[in-house]
Design a protein around this motif. Structure first.
Motif, PDB file in Angstrom:
ATOM      1  N   ARG A 113       0.894  -1.195  -0.092  1.00 21.20           N
ATOM      2  CA  ARG A 113      -0.116  -0.176   0.082  1.00 21.20           C
ATOM      3  C   ARG A 113       0.960   1.258  -0.038  1.00 21.20           C
ATOM      4  O   ARG A 113       0.577   2.230  -0.737  1.00 21.20           O
ATOM      5  CB  ARG A 113      -0.953  -0.206   1.217  1.00 21.20           C
ATOM      6  N   GLU A 144       0.690   4.042  -2.747  1.00 23.52           N
ATOM      7  CA  GLU A 144       0.579   5.454  -2.610  1.00 23.52           C
ATOM      8  C   GLU A 144       1.700   6.380  -3.307  1.00 23.52           C
ATOM      9  O   GLU A 144       1.467   7.357  -3.881  1.00 23.52           O
ATOM     10  CB  GLU A 144       0.526   5.629  -1.004  1.00 23.52           C
ATOM     11  N   ARG A 191       1.350   6.349  -6.915  1.00 26.60           N
ATOM     12  CA  ARG A 191       0.344   7.198  -7.257  1.00 26.60           C
ATOM     13  C   ARG A 191       0.508   8.981  -7.216  1.00 26.60           C
ATOM     14  O   ARG A 191       0.221   9.452  -8.211  1.00 26.60           O
ATOM     15  CB  ARG A 191      -0.889   7.072  -6.293  1.00 26.60           C
ATOM     16  N   GLU A 192       1.234   9.093  -6.247  1.00 20.76           N
ATOM     17  CA  GLU A 192       1.786  10.701  -6.179  1.00 20.76           C
ATOM     18  C   GLU A 192       2.770  10.589  -7.415  1.00 20.76           C
ATOM     19  O   GLU A 192       2.722  12.055  -7.948  1.00 20.76           O
ATOM     20  CB  GLU A 192       2.475  10.769  -4.736  1.00 20.76           C
TER      21      GLU A 192
END
Length: 600
Positions: free
Chosen positions: A253, A257, A260-261
Protein backbone atom coordinates in the motif's frame (compact mmCIF):
# COMPACT_ATOMS: atom_id res chain seq x y z
CA UNK A 1 -42.21 -70.93 -11.43
CA UNK A 2 -45.84 -71.26 -10.34
CA UNK A 3 -45.00 -74.00 -7.81
CA UNK A 4 -42.03 -72.00 -6.47
CA UNK A 5 -44.22 -68.95 -5.97
CA UNK A 6 -46.87 -70.99 -4.14
CA UNK A 7 -44.29 -72.68 -1.89
CA UNK A 8 -42.61 -69.37 -1.05
CA UNK A 9 -45.94 -67.77 -0.17
CA UNK A 10 -46.82 -70.73 2.14
CA UNK A 11 -43.42 -70.46 3.83
CA UNK A 12 -43.82 -66.72 4.24
CA UNK A 13 -47.25 -67.17 5.87
CA UNK A 14 -45.87 -69.82 8.28
CA UNK A 15 -42.77 -67.74 9.16
CA UNK A 16 -44.84 -64.60 9.89
CA UNK A 17 -47.35 -66.64 11.92
CA UNK A 18 -44.63 -68.30 14.03
CA UNK A 19 -42.84 -64.97 14.47
CA UNK A 20 -45.97 -63.23 15.71
CA UNK A 21 -46.85 -66.10 18.09
CA UNK A 22 -43.34 -66.21 19.56
CA UNK A 23 -43.27 -62.41 19.98
CA UNK A 24 -46.66 -62.39 21.74
CA UNK A 25 -45.66 -65.27 24.03
CA UNK A 26 -42.35 -63.64 25.03
CA UNK A 27 -43.82 -60.20 25.46
CA UNK A 28 -40.58 -58.34 24.71
CA UNK A 29 -38.73 -56.83 21.81
CA UNK A 30 -37.01 -59.16 19.35
CA UNK A 31 -33.21 -59.45 18.93
CA UNK A 32 -31.08 -60.68 16.07
CA UNK A 33 -30.57 -64.05 17.85
CA UNK A 34 -34.28 -64.84 17.79
CA UNK A 35 -34.64 -67.97 15.63
CA UNK A 36 -38.08 -67.22 14.07
CA UNK A 37 -36.86 -63.72 13.15
CA UNK A 38 -33.76 -65.15 11.48
CA UNK A 39 -35.89 -67.62 9.51
CA UNK A 40 -38.22 -64.79 8.48
CA UNK A 41 -35.28 -62.88 6.96
CA UNK A 42 -34.13 -66.07 5.18
CA UNK A 43 -37.59 -66.61 3.65
CA UNK A 44 -37.81 -62.89 2.74
CA UNK A 45 -34.43 -63.15 1.00
CA UNK A 46 -35.67 -66.15 -1.04
CA UNK A 47 -38.78 -64.22 -2.04
CA UNK A 48 -36.71 -61.24 -3.22
CA UNK A 49 -34.33 -63.51 -5.15
CA UNK A 50 -37.12 -65.30 -6.98
CA UNK A 51 -36.97 -64.51 -10.70
CA UNK A 52 -33.90 -62.26 -10.52
CA UNK A 53 -32.09 -61.69 -13.80
CA UNK A 54 -28.43 -62.64 -13.94
CA UNK A 55 -26.11 -59.74 -14.74
CA UNK A 56 -22.80 -60.71 -16.31
CA UNK A 57 -19.61 -58.67 -15.81
CA UNK A 58 -15.89 -59.20 -16.33
CA UNK A 59 -15.64 -60.55 -12.75
CA UNK A 60 -18.44 -63.09 -13.20
CA UNK A 61 -22.20 -63.46 -12.79
CA UNK A 62 -23.96 -61.20 -10.30
CA UNK A 63 -27.38 -62.08 -8.87
CA UNK A 64 -28.12 -59.71 -5.96
CA UNK A 65 -31.45 -58.41 -4.62
CA UNK A 66 -29.87 -55.15 -3.37
CA UNK A 67 -30.23 -53.58 -6.85
CA UNK A 68 -34.05 -53.35 -6.80
CA UNK A 69 -33.97 -52.24 -3.14
CA UNK A 70 -31.86 -49.22 -4.16
CA UNK A 71 -34.77 -48.02 -6.30
CA UNK A 72 -36.73 -47.28 -3.13
CA UNK A 73 -34.40 -44.35 -2.41
CA UNK A 74 -35.42 -42.70 -5.70
CA UNK A 75 -39.14 -43.46 -5.37
CA UNK A 76 -39.48 -42.72 -1.65
CA UNK A 77 -37.17 -40.00 -0.21
CA UNK A 78 -37.82 -41.23 3.34
CA UNK A 79 -35.66 -44.32 2.60
CA UNK A 80 -32.54 -42.24 1.81
CA UNK A 81 -31.35 -42.52 5.44
CA UNK A 82 -31.38 -46.32 5.23
CA UNK A 83 -29.44 -46.39 1.96
CA UNK A 84 -26.76 -43.97 3.18
CA UNK A 85 -26.30 -45.80 6.48
CA UNK A 86 -25.96 -49.15 4.64
CA UNK A 87 -23.36 -47.74 2.26
CA UNK A 88 -21.34 -46.22 5.13
CA UNK A 89 -20.99 -49.52 7.00
CA UNK A 90 -17.32 -50.55 6.54
CA UNK A 91 -17.93 -54.20 7.49
CA UNK A 92 -20.18 -54.90 4.48
CA UNK A 93 -18.25 -55.80 1.34
CA UNK A 94 -20.85 -57.61 -0.80
CA UNK A 95 -24.23 -56.65 -2.24
CA UNK A 96 -25.91 -59.53 -0.39
CA UNK A 97 -24.73 -58.17 2.98
CA UNK A 98 -25.97 -54.67 2.10
CA UNK A 99 -29.40 -56.08 1.13
CA UNK A 100 -29.70 -57.96 4.45
CA UNK A 101 -28.72 -54.80 6.39
CA UNK A 102 -31.37 -52.85 4.42
CA UNK A 103 -34.05 -55.38 5.44
CA UNK A 104 -32.97 -55.14 9.12
CA UNK A 105 -33.21 -51.34 9.13
CA UNK A 106 -36.56 -51.30 7.29
CA UNK A 107 -38.06 -53.76 9.80
CA UNK A 108 -36.81 -51.64 12.72
CA UNK A 109 -38.46 -48.57 11.13
CA UNK A 110 -41.72 -50.58 10.67
CA UNK A 111 -41.87 -49.51 7.02
CA UNK A 112 -40.89 -52.70 5.21
CA UNK A 113 -44.39 -53.20 3.82
CA UNK A 114 -44.61 -49.57 2.66
CA UNK A 115 -41.29 -49.72 0.82
CA UNK A 116 -42.15 -52.99 -0.95
CA UNK A 117 -45.56 -51.57 -1.93
CA UNK A 118 -43.79 -48.62 -3.62
CA UNK A 119 -41.64 -51.09 -5.58
CA UNK A 120 -44.61 -53.23 -6.67
CA UNK A 121 -46.55 -50.16 -7.81
CA UNK A 122 -43.65 -49.31 -10.18
CA UNK A 123 -43.31 -52.63 -11.99
CA UNK A 124 -41.90 -50.97 -15.11
CA UNK A 125 -38.74 -50.25 -13.08
CA UNK A 126 -38.63 -53.77 -11.61
CA UNK A 127 -38.67 -55.30 -15.10
CA UNK A 128 -34.99 -54.41 -15.44
CA UNK A 129 -34.11 -56.70 -12.49
CA UNK A 130 -36.83 -59.41 -12.51
CA UNK A 131 -38.27 -61.75 -15.08
CA UNK A 132 -41.99 -61.37 -15.90
CA UNK A 133 -42.89 -64.56 -13.95
CA UNK A 134 -41.12 -63.49 -10.73
CA UNK A 135 -42.97 -63.34 -7.40
CA UNK A 136 -42.83 -59.54 -7.11
CA UNK A 137 -44.02 -59.08 -10.72
CA UNK A 138 -47.15 -61.26 -10.21
CA UNK A 139 -50.18 -60.95 -7.90
CA UNK A 140 -48.31 -62.72 -5.10
CA UNK A 141 -46.29 -59.53 -4.61
CA UNK A 142 -49.32 -57.55 -3.40
CA UNK A 143 -50.29 -60.51 -1.15
CA UNK A 144 -46.76 -60.44 0.30
CA UNK A 145 -47.15 -56.72 1.09
CA UNK A 146 -50.41 -57.47 2.92
CA UNK A 147 -48.71 -60.15 5.03
CA UNK A 148 -45.83 -57.83 5.93
CA UNK A 149 -48.25 -55.19 7.29
CA UNK A 150 -48.82 -57.41 10.36
CA UNK A 151 -45.13 -57.10 11.32
CA UNK A 152 -45.59 -53.42 12.17
CA UNK A 153 -46.80 -54.63 15.59
CA UNK A 154 -43.32 -55.98 16.49
CA UNK A 155 -40.46 -54.00 18.06
CA UNK A 156 -37.14 -55.22 16.67
CA UNK A 157 -33.80 -54.14 18.19
CA UNK A 158 -31.13 -55.32 15.73
CA UNK A 159 -27.44 -54.38 15.97
CA UNK A 160 -25.59 -54.39 12.63
CA UNK A 161 -22.10 -53.80 14.04
CA UNK A 162 -20.01 -56.90 14.58
CA UNK A 163 -22.33 -59.20 12.60
CA UNK A 164 -21.04 -60.99 9.51
CA UNK A 165 -23.94 -60.43 7.12
CA UNK A 166 -21.88 -61.21 4.01
CA UNK A 167 -21.16 -64.86 4.83
CA UNK A 168 -24.46 -65.91 6.44
CA UNK A 169 -26.02 -69.10 5.01
CA UNK A 170 -29.58 -68.46 3.77
CA UNK A 171 -31.07 -71.94 4.34
CA UNK A 172 -34.66 -72.39 5.59
CA UNK A 173 -34.94 -74.41 8.81
CA UNK A 174 -38.17 -76.44 8.49
CA UNK A 175 -37.85 -77.87 12.01
CA UNK A 176 -39.42 -74.73 13.48
CA UNK A 177 -42.61 -75.28 11.49
CA UNK A 178 -42.89 -79.09 12.09
CA UNK A 179 -43.17 -79.12 15.91
CA UNK A 180 -46.04 -80.88 17.67
CA UNK A 181 -48.53 -79.19 19.87
CA UNK A 182 -47.37 -81.25 22.86
CA UNK A 183 -43.83 -80.00 22.48
CA UNK A 184 -45.07 -76.46 22.50
CA UNK A 185 -46.95 -77.09 25.79
CA UNK A 186 -43.84 -78.08 27.79
CA UNK A 187 -43.34 -77.90 31.50
CA UNK A 188 -42.90 -74.63 33.36
CA UNK A 189 -39.41 -75.47 34.47
CA UNK A 190 -38.23 -75.85 30.90
CA UNK A 191 -39.72 -72.45 30.04
CA UNK A 192 -37.99 -70.82 33.00
CA UNK A 193 -34.64 -72.32 32.00
CA UNK A 194 -35.05 -71.07 28.43
CA UNK A 195 -36.00 -67.61 29.69
CA UNK A 196 -32.92 -67.45 31.91
CA UNK A 197 -30.69 -68.61 29.07
CA UNK A 198 -32.21 -66.06 26.74
CA UNK A 199 -31.65 -63.30 29.27
CA UNK A 200 -28.06 -64.47 29.82
CA UNK A 201 -27.35 -64.50 26.08
CA UNK A 202 -28.98 -61.10 25.70
CA UNK A 203 -26.81 -59.58 28.48
CA UNK A 204 -23.65 -61.14 26.97
CA UNK A 205 -24.46 -59.71 23.56
CA UNK A 206 -25.09 -56.30 25.08
CA UNK A 207 -21.72 -56.45 26.91
CA UNK A 208 -19.97 -57.48 23.72
CA UNK A 209 -21.54 -54.67 21.73
CA UNK A 210 -20.75 -52.17 24.48
CA UNK A 211 -17.08 -53.26 24.59
CA UNK A 212 -16.88 -52.87 20.80
CA UNK A 213 -18.41 -49.41 20.98
CA UNK A 214 -16.00 -48.40 23.79
CA UNK A 215 -13.01 -49.54 21.72
CA UNK A 216 -14.29 -47.62 18.69
CA UNK A 217 -14.83 -44.51 20.81
CA UNK A 218 -11.29 -44.72 22.22
CA UNK A 219 -9.79 -44.99 18.75
CA UNK A 220 -11.93 -42.03 17.64
CA UNK A 221 -10.77 -40.00 20.68
CA UNK A 222 -7.12 -40.74 19.86
CA UNK A 223 -7.68 -39.73 16.25
CA UNK A 224 -9.43 -36.54 17.33
CA UNK A 225 -6.57 -35.64 19.69
CA UNK A 226 -4.08 -36.10 16.86
CA UNK A 227 -6.26 -34.05 14.56
CA UNK A 228 -6.51 -31.31 17.20
CA UNK A 229 -2.71 -31.18 17.58
CA UNK A 230 -2.30 -31.00 13.81
CA UNK A 231 -4.96 -28.31 13.55
CA UNK A 232 -3.27 -26.26 16.30
CA UNK A 233 0.04 -26.46 14.44
CA UNK A 234 -1.68 -25.46 11.21
CA UNK A 235 -3.41 -22.57 13.00
CA UNK A 236 -0.10 -21.29 14.37
CA UNK A 237 1.46 -21.54 10.91
CA UNK A 238 -1.58 -19.84 9.38
CA UNK A 239 -1.45 -16.99 11.92
CA UNK A 240 2.25 -16.46 11.16
CA UNK A 241 1.48 -16.48 7.48
CA UNK A 242 -1.37 -14.01 7.95
CA UNK A 243 0.90 -11.64 9.91
CA UNK A 244 3.54 -11.79 7.17
CA UNK A 245 0.89 -11.20 4.51
CA UNK A 246 -0.49 -8.21 6.42
CA UNK A 247 3.00 -6.70 6.61
CA UNK A 248 3.44 -7.27 2.89
CA UNK A 249 0.07 -5.63 2.25
CA UNK A 250 1.09 -2.56 4.24
CA UNK A 251 4.35 -2.32 2.30
CA UNK A 252 2.51 -2.69 -1.00
CA UNK A 253 0.00 0.00 0.00
CA UNK A 254 2.81 2.41 0.83
CA UNK A 255 4.46 1.64 -2.49
CA UNK A 256 1.16 2.14 -4.32
CA UNK A 257 0.66 5.53 -2.63
CA UNK A 258 4.17 6.62 -3.65
CA UNK A 259 3.56 5.46 -7.22
CA UNK A 260 0.23 7.31 -7.34
CA UNK A 261 1.78 10.54 -6.11
CA UNK A 262 4.58 10.27 -8.67
CA UNK A 263 2.13 9.46 -11.46
CA UNK A 264 -0.13 12.40 -10.52
CA UNK A 265 2.83 14.78 -10.54
CA UNK A 266 3.99 13.36 -13.86
CA UNK A 267 0.48 13.71 -15.32
CA UNK A 268 0.23 17.37 -14.22
CA UNK A 269 3.59 18.15 -15.79
CA UNK A 270 2.64 16.39 -19.02
CA UNK A 271 -0.70 18.24 -19.15
CA UNK A 272 1.06 21.58 -18.87
CA UNK A 273 3.53 20.58 -21.59
CA UNK A 274 0.75 19.42 -23.88
CA UNK A 275 -1.20 22.67 -23.38
CA UNK A 276 1.87 24.72 -24.35
CA UNK A 277 2.54 22.50 -27.34
CA UNK A 278 -1.08 22.71 -28.48
CA UNK A 279 -1.02 26.50 -28.30
CA UNK A 280 2.11 26.63 -30.42
CA UNK A 281 0.60 24.11 -32.82
CA UNK A 282 -2.57 26.25 -33.17
CA UNK A 283 -0.50 29.33 -33.87
CA UNK A 284 1.42 27.51 -36.59
CA UNK A 285 -1.86 26.23 -38.08
CA UNK A 286 -3.27 29.78 -38.14
CA UNK A 287 -0.20 30.94 -40.04
CA UNK A 288 -0.66 28.10 -42.52
CA UNK A 289 -4.32 29.03 -43.04
CA UNK A 290 -3.35 32.64 -43.72
CA UNK A 291 -0.73 31.47 -46.20
CA UNK A 292 -3.30 29.28 -47.96
CA UNK A 293 -5.76 32.21 -48.14
CA UNK A 294 -3.05 34.43 -49.64
CA UNK A 295 -2.27 31.78 -52.23
CA UNK A 296 -5.96 31.46 -53.06
CA UNK A 297 -6.21 35.25 -53.59
CA UNK A 298 -3.14 35.21 -55.79
CA UNK A 299 -4.66 32.40 -57.84
CA UNK A 300 -7.84 34.42 -58.33
CA UNK A 301 -5.76 37.38 -59.49
CA UNK A 302 -3.92 35.07 -61.87
CA UNK A 303 -7.26 33.91 -63.28
CA UNK A 304 -8.28 37.51 -63.96
CA UNK A 305 -4.93 38.29 -65.57
CA UNK A 306 -5.12 35.18 -67.70
CA UNK A 307 -8.61 36.07 -68.88
CA UNK A 308 -7.40 39.54 -69.91
CA UNK A 309 -4.48 37.97 -71.77
CA UNK A 310 -6.81 35.60 -73.56
CA UNK A 311 -8.96 38.53 -74.71
CA UNK A 312 -5.93 40.46 -75.97
CA UNK A 313 -4.57 37.37 -77.73
CA UNK A 314 -7.94 36.70 -79.37
CA UNK A 315 -8.03 40.31 -80.65
CA UNK A 316 -4.41 40.20 -81.84
CA UNK A 317 -4.24 36.67 -83.15
CA UNK A 318 -7.54 35.62 -84.60
CA UNK A 319 -6.09 33.63 -87.41
CA UNK A 320 -3.83 31.23 -85.51
CA UNK A 321 -5.45 28.16 -84.01
CA UNK A 322 -2.34 26.98 -82.15
CA UNK A 323 -2.48 29.89 -79.72
CA UNK A 324 -6.16 29.12 -78.99
CA UNK A 325 -5.36 25.47 -78.27
CA UNK A 326 -2.57 26.53 -75.90
CA UNK A 327 -4.87 28.91 -74.06
CA UNK A 328 -7.54 26.19 -73.73
CA UNK A 329 -4.92 23.91 -72.22
CA UNK A 330 -3.96 26.64 -69.77
CA UNK A 331 -7.60 27.06 -68.77
CA UNK A 332 -7.93 23.32 -68.16
CA UNK A 333 -4.78 23.35 -66.03
CA UNK A 334 -6.07 26.23 -63.96
CA UNK A 335 -9.34 24.38 -63.34
CA UNK A 336 -7.39 21.30 -62.24
CA UNK A 337 -5.31 23.43 -59.90
CA UNK A 338 -8.49 24.87 -58.43
CA UNK A 339 -9.76 21.31 -57.82
CA UNK A 340 -6.46 20.33 -56.23
CA UNK A 341 -6.58 23.38 -53.96
CA UNK A 342 -10.15 22.47 -52.91
CA UNK A 343 -8.97 18.93 -52.20
CA UNK A 344 -6.05 20.32 -50.20
CA UNK A 345 -8.46 22.40 -48.12
CA UNK A 346 -10.59 19.34 -47.41
CA UNK A 347 -7.50 17.38 -46.41
CA UNK A 348 -6.48 20.24 -44.12
CA UNK A 349 -9.90 20.13 -42.45
CA UNK A 350 -9.50 16.37 -42.00
CA UNK A 351 -6.05 16.97 -40.53
CA UNK A 352 -7.57 19.46 -38.09
CA UNK A 353 -10.20 16.92 -37.02
CA UNK A 354 -7.51 14.26 -36.57
CA UNK A 355 -5.45 16.69 -34.51
CA UNK A 356 -8.43 17.33 -32.24
CA UNK A 357 -8.83 13.57 -31.75
CA UNK A 358 -5.15 13.31 -30.99
CA UNK A 359 -5.49 16.10 -28.41
CA UNK A 360 -8.23 14.15 -26.60
CA UNK A 361 -6.15 10.99 -26.71
CA UNK A 362 -3.06 12.82 -25.45
CA UNK A 363 -4.93 13.79 -22.27
CA UNK A 364 -5.59 10.09 -21.48
CA UNK A 365 -2.09 8.84 -22.40
CA UNK A 366 0.48 9.08 -19.58
CA UNK A 367 3.41 6.96 -20.60
CA UNK A 368 3.68 7.94 -24.33
CA UNK A 369 4.50 11.66 -23.90
CA UNK A 370 8.13 11.33 -24.99
CA UNK A 371 7.21 9.68 -28.27
CA UNK A 372 4.56 12.35 -28.86
CA UNK A 373 7.20 15.04 -28.39
CA UNK A 374 9.30 13.34 -31.03
CA UNK A 375 6.26 13.12 -33.31
CA UNK A 376 5.54 16.84 -32.74
CA UNK A 377 9.12 17.73 -33.62
CA UNK A 378 8.76 15.69 -36.81
CA UNK A 379 5.50 17.55 -37.55
CA UNK A 380 7.24 20.89 -37.02
CA UNK A 381 9.96 19.83 -39.46
CA UNK A 382 7.30 18.88 -41.97
CA UNK A 383 5.49 22.21 -41.45
CA UNK A 384 8.78 23.99 -42.06
CA UNK A 385 9.13 21.95 -45.24
CA UNK A 386 5.58 22.92 -46.24
CA UNK A 387 6.38 26.60 -45.53
CA UNK A 388 9.52 26.35 -47.64
CA UNK A 389 7.48 24.73 -50.44
CA UNK A 390 4.94 27.54 -50.11
CA UNK A 391 7.71 30.11 -50.34
CA UNK A 392 8.95 28.40 -53.48
CA UNK A 393 5.40 28.51 -54.84
CA UNK A 394 5.26 32.24 -54.10
CA UNK A 395 8.60 32.79 -55.82
CA UNK A 396 7.37 30.82 -58.80
CA UNK A 397 4.15 32.84 -58.86
CA UNK A 398 6.13 36.07 -58.77
CA UNK A 399 8.27 34.71 -61.56
CA UNK A 400 5.13 33.88 -63.54
CA UNK A 401 3.82 37.44 -62.96
CA UNK A 402 7.08 38.85 -64.28
CA UNK A 403 6.83 36.53 -67.26
CA UNK A 404 3.31 37.72 -67.89
CA UNK A 405 4.43 41.36 -67.74
CA UNK A 406 7.08 40.53 -70.28
CA UNK A 407 4.37 38.86 -72.36
CA UNK A 408 2.35 42.14 -72.32
CA UNK A 409 5.40 44.07 -73.49
CA UNK A 410 6.15 41.51 -76.11
CA UNK A 411 2.54 41.19 -77.29
CA UNK A 412 3.54 42.85 -80.55
CA UNK A 413 6.18 40.19 -81.19
CA UNK A 414 3.92 37.18 -80.42
CA UNK A 415 3.67 36.27 -84.07
CA UNK A 416 7.37 35.33 -84.13
CA UNK A 417 7.86 33.91 -80.61
CA UNK A 418 4.62 31.91 -80.10
CA UNK A 419 6.27 28.53 -80.54
CA UNK A 420 8.98 29.06 -77.87
CA UNK A 421 6.64 30.56 -75.28
CA UNK A 422 4.05 27.79 -75.67
CA UNK A 423 6.79 25.24 -74.84
CA UNK A 424 7.86 27.23 -71.76
CA UNK A 425 4.27 27.43 -70.54
CA UNK A 426 3.82 23.70 -71.00
CA UNK A 427 6.97 23.05 -68.96
CA UNK A 428 5.75 25.32 -66.19
CA UNK A 429 2.41 23.49 -66.17
CA UNK A 430 4.17 20.13 -65.94
CA UNK A 431 6.23 21.47 -63.00
CA UNK A 432 3.05 22.61 -61.25
CA UNK A 433 1.51 19.15 -61.78
CA UNK A 434 4.59 17.53 -60.25
CA UNK A 435 4.44 19.85 -57.22
CA UNK A 436 0.74 19.04 -56.67
CA UNK A 437 1.47 15.29 -56.86
CA UNK A 438 4.36 15.68 -54.38
CA UNK A 439 2.07 17.57 -51.97
CA UNK A 440 -0.54 14.82 -52.21
CA UNK A 441 2.11 12.18 -51.46
CA UNK A 442 3.30 14.15 -48.43
CA UNK A 443 -0.27 14.38 -47.09
CA UNK A 444 -0.74 10.63 -47.52
CA UNK A 445 2.54 9.97 -45.72
CA UNK A 446 1.42 12.24 -42.84
CA UNK A 447 -1.85 10.31 -42.54
CA UNK A 448 0.03 6.99 -42.42
CA UNK A 449 2.41 8.35 -39.79
CA UNK A 450 -0.50 9.47 -37.60
CA UNK A 451 -2.12 6.05 -37.86
CA UNK A 452 1.19 4.45 -36.92
CA UNK A 453 1.44 6.78 -33.91
CA UNK A 454 -2.05 5.73 -32.74
CA UNK A 455 -1.04 2.05 -33.00
CA UNK A 456 2.14 2.75 -31.06
CA UNK A 457 0.09 4.45 -28.32
CA UNK A 458 -2.11 1.36 -27.89
CA UNK A 459 0.96 -0.90 -27.93
CA UNK A 460 2.61 1.19 -25.23
CA UNK A 461 -0.51 0.99 -23.02
CA UNK A 462 -0.39 -2.81 -23.30
CA UNK A 463 3.34 -2.84 -22.52
CA UNK A 464 2.78 -0.65 -19.44
CA UNK A 465 0.18 -3.07 -18.05
CA UNK A 466 2.52 -6.00 -18.73
CA UNK A 467 5.37 -4.17 -16.98
CA UNK A 468 3.21 -3.63 -13.89
CA UNK A 469 2.42 -7.36 -13.71
CA UNK A 470 6.09 -8.15 -14.23
CA UNK A 471 7.03 -5.82 -11.36
CA UNK A 472 4.72 -7.73 -9.05
CA UNK A 473 6.26 -11.00 -10.22
CA UNK A 474 9.77 -9.57 -9.70
CA UNK A 475 8.95 -8.74 -6.07
CA UNK A 476 7.84 -12.33 -5.48
CA UNK A 477 10.99 -13.62 -7.20
CA UNK A 478 13.16 -11.40 -4.98
CA UNK A 479 11.64 -12.98 -1.89
CA UNK A 480 12.22 -16.45 -3.32
CA UNK A 481 15.84 -15.48 -4.12
CA UNK A 482 16.42 -14.43 -0.51
CA UNK A 483 15.05 -17.73 0.78
CA UNK A 484 17.15 -19.66 -1.74
CA UNK A 485 20.28 -17.72 -0.76
CA UNK A 486 19.73 -18.61 2.91
CA UNK A 487 19.28 -22.26 1.97
CA UNK A 488 22.39 -22.04 -0.19
CA UNK A 489 24.51 -20.75 2.71
CA UNK A 490 23.27 -23.59 4.93
CA UNK A 491 23.96 -26.16 2.22
CA UNK A 492 27.42 -24.70 1.61
CA UNK A 493 28.25 -25.16 5.29
CA UNK A 494 27.07 -28.77 5.19
CA UNK A 495 28.99 -29.36 1.96
CA UNK A 496 32.16 -27.90 3.48
CA UNK A 497 31.95 -30.26 6.42
CA UNK A 498 31.30 -33.22 4.15
CA UNK A 499 34.18 -32.25 1.85
CA UNK A 500 36.57 -32.14 4.79
CA UNK A 501 35.38 -35.57 5.90
CA UNK A 502 35.75 -36.90 2.34
CA UNK A 503 39.28 -35.48 2.07
CA UNK A 504 40.25 -37.24 5.28
CA UNK A 505 38.63 -40.43 4.00
CA UNK A 506 40.61 -40.16 0.75
CA UNK A 507 43.85 -39.65 2.62
CA UNK A 508 43.13 -42.61 4.89
CA UNK A 509 42.22 -44.79 1.94
CA UNK A 510 45.43 -43.89 0.09
CA UNK A 511 47.45 -44.65 3.21
CA UNK A 512 45.55 -47.89 3.82
CA UNK A 513 46.53 -49.24 0.38
CA UNK A 514 50.20 -48.65 1.13
CA UNK A 515 49.95 -50.15 4.61
CA UNK A 516 48.06 -53.36 3.77
CA UNK A 517 51.27 -55.33 3.73
CA UNK A 518 52.37 -53.74 7.00
CA UNK A 519 49.08 -54.75 8.61
CA UNK A 520 49.63 -58.38 7.60
CA UNK A 521 53.04 -58.40 9.28
CA UNK A 522 51.57 -56.66 12.35
CA UNK A 523 48.93 -59.40 12.62
CA UNK A 524 51.73 -61.97 12.67
CA UNK A 525 53.61 -60.04 15.36
CA UNK A 526 50.49 -59.42 17.51
CA UNK A 527 49.86 -63.03 18.47
CA UNK A 528 49.52 -62.17 22.15
CA UNK A 529 47.39 -59.02 21.60
CA UNK A 530 43.72 -58.90 20.56
CA UNK A 531 43.01 -56.93 17.37
CA UNK A 532 39.61 -55.28 17.88
CA UNK A 533 37.08 -55.11 15.04
CA UNK A 534 35.74 -51.80 13.70
CA UNK A 535 32.12 -52.71 14.49
CA UNK A 536 32.87 -53.37 18.17
CA UNK A 537 34.30 -49.91 18.94
CA UNK A 538 31.93 -46.89 19.01
CA UNK A 539 34.01 -44.56 21.29
CA UNK A 540 37.70 -43.76 21.60
CA UNK A 541 39.37 -45.80 24.34
CA UNK A 542 41.43 -42.90 25.67
CA UNK A 543 39.27 -39.76 25.35
CA UNK A 544 35.94 -41.73 25.15
CA UNK A 545 34.53 -39.51 22.37
CA UNK A 546 32.04 -40.96 19.91
CA UNK A 547 33.26 -41.73 16.40
CA UNK A 548 31.63 -39.91 13.45
CA UNK A 549 32.34 -38.90 9.87
CA UNK A 550 34.78 -36.19 10.96
CA UNK A 551 36.29 -38.26 13.84
CA UNK A 552 37.67 -41.43 12.22
CA UNK A 553 38.78 -44.78 13.76
CA UNK A 554 42.51 -45.79 13.91
CA UNK A 555 44.10 -49.02 15.22
CA UNK A 556 47.16 -48.92 17.40
CA UNK A 557 49.74 -51.29 15.82
CA UNK A 558 51.17 -52.15 19.24
CA UNK A 559 48.16 -52.95 21.47
CA UNK A 560 45.44 -53.47 18.75
CA UNK A 561 42.85 -51.13 20.31
CA UNK A 562 40.93 -48.41 18.40
CA UNK A 563 41.55 -44.67 19.01
CA UNK A 564 40.69 -41.35 17.39
CA UNK A 565 43.09 -39.29 15.28
CA UNK A 566 44.18 -37.00 18.13
CA UNK A 567 44.89 -39.92 20.50
CA UNK A 568 46.87 -41.92 17.89
CA UNK A 569 48.77 -39.30 15.91
CA UNK A 570 52.25 -40.57 16.94
CA UNK A 571 54.32 -42.93 14.81
CA UNK A 572 57.20 -45.25 15.85
CA UNK A 573 59.23 -48.07 14.29
CA UNK A 574 58.26 -51.36 15.92
CA UNK A 575 60.33 -54.55 15.79
CA UNK A 576 57.83 -56.17 13.41
CA UNK A 577 57.63 -53.06 11.18
CA UNK A 578 60.69 -51.63 9.45
CA UNK A 579 58.80 -48.37 8.76
CA UNK A 580 57.26 -46.08 11.44
CA UNK A 581 53.65 -47.08 12.24
CA UNK A 582 50.69 -45.35 14.00
CA UNK A 583 50.79 -45.88 17.80
CA UNK A 584 48.51 -44.60 20.60
CA UNK A 585 49.80 -42.07 23.17
CA UNK A 586 50.12 -44.63 26.03
CA UNK A 587 52.06 -47.11 23.86
CA UNK A 588 54.19 -44.25 22.56
CA UNK A 589 55.28 -43.28 26.09
CA UNK A 590 55.92 -46.93 27.08
CA UNK A 591 58.03 -47.63 24.01
CA UNK A 592 60.05 -44.47 24.54
CA UNK A 593 60.72 -45.48 28.17
CA UNK A 594 61.86 -48.94 27.04
CA UNK A 595 64.12 -47.46 24.41
CA UNK A 596 65.66 -45.07 26.99
CA UNK A 597 66.18 -47.95 29.51
CA UNK A 598 67.84 -50.19 26.91
CA UNK A 599 70.07 -47.32 25.78
CA UNK A 600 71.22 -46.62 29.35
Amino acid sequence: MMEERANLMHMMKLSIKVLLQSALSLGRSLDADHAPLQQFFVVMEHCLRHGLKVKKSFIGQNKSFFGPLELVEKLCPEASDIATSVRNLPELKTAVGRGRAWLYLALMQKKLADYLKVLIDNKHLLSEFYEPEALLMEEEGSVLVGLLVGLNVLDANLCLKGEDLDSQVGVIDFSLYLKDVQDLDGSKEHERITDVLDQKNYVEELNRHLSCTVGDLQTKIDGLEKMNSKLQEELSAATDRICSLQEEQQQLREQNELIRERSEKHVEITKQDTKVELETYKQTRQGLDEMYSDVWKQLKEEKKVRLELEKELELQIGMKTEMEIAMKLLEKDTHEKQDTLIALRQQLEEVKAINLQMFHKVQNAESSLQQKNEAITSFEGKTSQVLSSMKEMEERLQHSERARQGAEERSHKLQQELGGRVGALQRQLSQLHEQCSSLEKELKSEKEQRQALQRELQHEKDTSSLLRTELQQVEGLKKELRELQEEKTELQKVCGEQEQALQEMGLHLSQSKLKMEDIKEVNKALKGHTWLKDDEATHCKQCEKEFSISRRKHHCRNCGHIFCNTCSSNELALPSYPKPVRVCDSCHTLLLQRCSSTAS
